[in-house]
Design a protein around this motif. Structure first.
Motif, mmCIF file in Angstrom:
data_model
loop_
_atom_site.group_PDB
_atom_site.id
_atom_site.type_symbol
_atom_site.label_atom_id
_atom_site.label_comp_id
_atom_site.label_asym_id
_atom_site.label_seq_id
_atom_site.Cartn_x
_atom_site.Cartn_y
_atom_site.Cartn_z
ATOM 1 N N ASP A 122 37.162 42.379 34.222
ATOM 2 C CA ASP A 122 38.608 42.291 34.430
ATOM 3 C C ASP A 122 38.964 41.060 35.247
ATOM 4 O O ASP A 122 39.872 40.298 34.897
ATOM 5 C CB ASP A 122 39.093 43.563 35.133
ATOM 6 N N ARG A 123 38.249 40.826 36.354
ATOM 7 C CA ARG A 123 38.509 39.648 37.203
ATOM 8 C C ARG A 123 38.151 38.353 36.456
ATOM 9 O O ARG A 123 38.811 37.326 36.634
ATOM 10 C CB ARG A 123 37.719 39.746 38.499
ATOM 11 N N LEU A 124 37.096 38.399 35.647
ATOM 12 C CA LEU A 124 36.694 37.217 34.886
ATOM 13 C C LEU A 124 37.796 36.783 33.926
ATOM 14 O O LEU A 124 38.167 35.603 33.866
ATOM 15 C CB LEU A 124 35.409 37.519 34.116
ATOM 16 N N VAL A 125 38.349 37.743 33.189
ATOM 17 C CA VAL A 125 39.414 37.415 32.229
ATOM 18 C C VAL A 125 40.680 37.000 32.969
ATOM 19 O O VAL A 125 41.356 36.046 32.567
ATOM 20 C CB VAL A 125 39.691 38.622 31.307
ATOM 21 N N ALA A 126 41.018 37.678 34.065
ATOM 22 C CA ALA A 126 42.244 37.381 34.806
ATOM 23 C C ALA A 126 42.241 35.971 35.369
ATOM 24 O O ALA A 126 43.289 35.312 35.415
ATOM 25 C CB ALA A 126 42.423 38.396 35.931
ATOM 26 N N ILE A 127 41.090 35.470 35.788
ATOM 27 C CA ILE A 127 41.021 34.153 36.429
ATOM 28 C C ILE A 127 40.677 33.047 35.439
ATOM 29 O O ILE A 127 41.245 31.953 35.500
ATOM 30 C CB ILE A 127 39.993 34.190 37.579
ATOM 31 N N CYS A 128 39.778 33.342 34.517
ATOM 32 C CA CYS A 128 39.319 32.297 33.589
ATOM 33 C C CYS A 128 40.163 32.205 32.324
ATOM 34 O O CYS A 128 40.182 31.154 31.681
ATOM 35 C CB CYS A 128 37.849 32.542 33.216
#
Length: 317
Positions: A122-128
């Motif tokens: 979730d954090r990977l998609v939100a930031i990248c």
């Protein structure tokens, strides 16, 4: 007890409390009980907040609710045996009850590890890839990732109780913890346990090892993306949203890895150290996760202020 349990297919296992402090078990039960109450209350509160607050109806908070639900299951799985030892001096447990507790502890631990991977994704998609976040992390994806974590844990770990049922158990069958733990029970089994031991190691590699690798790679990618975009307030604020998750990862994996190392590579470890690490493994995670998110997540803090009527004090008023 020893004669009764020798080479029995229906043995009785004995939990230990805190070696050398048996006389103080009643007093020790007080902080244990308080910690369990805080853990249960904190996770129930998180579940209620996520359900009630519309602004928490986002993928990262759905995963947080899944994490809280798993922590509740872990607490309820260990609480009966731990408090029975301290309150009522009840140390014995039958095979069926022990295998049931063991299955739930290991399955829920695997599910929690899978949820931590989903939160890292979730954090990977939100930031990248923020522009595609709502398309990738929709309700269907959340359900699939949560379901996959549950199915993986239950499927891989379902054979463990059946493996243990095939062995006779010899000796006094004294467990090293206040709950039933697969490596601990396997050490008490008679006969050739090579296959069961290897299968347990494969389960660890297919769950926790793979999950740790994915989380590390995800944060390497996140850090690379933030650095590539330059040092800007918006980018650093995005990176700060990962702090809660990183704290949860450390709280979960450090005691887990330490306990696994103690079981596999140390034979003459102090019983008190075993007991301390085993209780930290299954008690600190449900206890600290709600506290971490309450202290670090602005959305959770806002929901708490709203529900409990606490208004933010504006400087200068």
């Amino acid at each position: 007890m020893s004669d009764l349990n020798t080479t029995s297919n229906w043995p009785t296992f004995s939990f230990i409390g805190i070696p050398g402090l048996e006389a103080a078990h009643m007093w020790i039960s007080i902080p244990f009980c308080l910690l369990y109450l805080v853990a249960l209350g904190g996770n129930v509160l998180l579940l209620l907040l996520v359900r009630a607050e519309q602004n928490l109806h986002e993928p990262q908070f759905y995963f947080l609710a899944m994490l809280a639900l798993t922590d509740l299951g872990l607490s309820l799985s260990t609480m009966p045996s731990v408090l029975a030892i301290f309150w009522f001096d009840v140390h014995d447990v039958g095979l069926d009850a022990c295998l049931t507790q063991m299955f739930f502890i290991h399955t829920l631990s695997s599910v929690e590890s899978g949820v931590l991977v989903a939160m890292a994704f979730d954090r990977l998609v939100a930031i990248c890839a923020p522009l595609t976040y709502t398309r990738i992390l929709n309700h269907h994806t959340v359900v699939c990732l949560s379901g996959a974590a549950l199915i993986r844990g239950a499927t891989l770990l379902a054979p463990l109780p059946f493996f243990l049922r095939t062995f006779p158990f010899c000796g006094a069958n004294i467990l090293s913890h206040s709950y039933c733990y697969y490596p601990d029970m396997l050490n008490l089994a008679c006969g050739d346990v090579t296959f069961s031991s290897v299968y347990g190691l494969v389960c660890v590699l297919c769950t926790f090892a793979v999950d740790v690798i994915f989380i590390v790679v995800s944060y390497m990618k996140i850090l690379g993306t933030v650095m590539k975009l330059g040092i800007q307030d918006r980018n650093w604020k995005s990176l700060q949203t990962c702090v809660c998750h990183l704290c949860t990862v450390l709280v979960f994996y450090l005691p887990l890895i330490s306990l696994a190392v103690l079981h596999r590579y140390t034979q003459e470890t102090s019983p008190i150290l075993y007991t301390t690490m085993s209780n930290a493994y299954l008690l600190m995670t449900p206890l600290l996760n709600p506290l971490v998110y309450s202290l670090k997540s602005r959305q959770i803090q806002a929901a708490l202020r709203k529900r409990f009527g606490v208004q933010r004090v504006v400087a200068g008023e």
